[in-house]
Design an enzyme around this catalytic site. Sequence first.
Site: not given
Length: 369
Positions: A95, A74, A15, A93, A117
Amino acid sequence: MIIGLPKETKDNEFRVGMSPGTVHTLTNQGHLVRVQTGAGIGSAFSDDDYRSAGADIVFNADDAWSAQLVVKVKEPTEPEYRYLRQELILFTYLHLASNKSLVDVLLATGTTGIAYETVQTASGELPLLAPMSEVAGRMATQIGATYLLKTSGGRGILMSGVPGVAPANVVILGAGIVGANAARVAVGMGAQVTVLDVNHNRLKYLDDIYRGQLLTRMSDGLNIRELVFQADLVIGAILIPGGRAPWLITKEMLADMRKGSVIVDVAVDQGGCVETTHPTTHSHPVYEVDGVLHYCVTNMPGAVPRTSTFALNNQTATYVVKLANEGLNAVRQERTLQHGLNTYRGYVTHPAVAEAFGLTYTNPLQALQ
């Protein structure tokens, strides 16, 4: 503003943080966008596509990262930690609740980390997590069906069964976006599907939609044990926004599960909802514990990058433009982005991240003063 678009470095992550369409919107508003060469190749965007959108193509990651705002898909990998600094706004993102090393680096460098997120609307929706949850949920069932094949190490079960032979027994833990999309594909494949959740309204919604094509159960310890022990495929679809997922399947439970059954733990980004979950990659996606296959890839949608990049950009573009136009004032003025702010100048500004590691939580507006 100078905006950087580096190439993703996570294993088999194809991506890209911005499509040429998003870049075109930014450059039309007077912003400078630096795109690392080859950043969009995995999603079938060429350097020329970005040039046509008004971007500058740069030939190394250093140039893409030397921007005021960096947009990714990411979280930074360890080789990228050296780019983190106080002057940087990182939008991706993150996390963080399952990644203490990244938390430590973000705090030590003073980086402003805004996590897709945890961007949350007044109604409680997570608009930037939703599109990838839709993709991951639908993929989870397809992947589970693949690993149930004997040639892939599974029990040798066909999801739909055939006349006179029962279909696969699929248990989905969680009736949110991931669980609902996993159920959609599993029902479509003809499996016997049971969805568990603690939210009665979500179960009622699925029951109304599918009209007897799937079963719903309240999520409690007894129901989980009973259903997991009968399952051919278990899909972990638990989400605690910004926080660590609880363990619903313990290590000792695996011994009583069917040998060759499959667990696809979509919650792995938040630590996983299975005690034996640990992150895997697209290069080495599965491992076995007590005869149960575990698929725990942390960037599942990266395997369908063209679909995923468009789906992600459909939601992130508005926020990228807002950050480019207004900088941190966009966070000060919009509650939705305040939820997204996880770290700022050494402060932890999301309560679930602070709770995960016993750190001090600072309200975003207080930190931004």
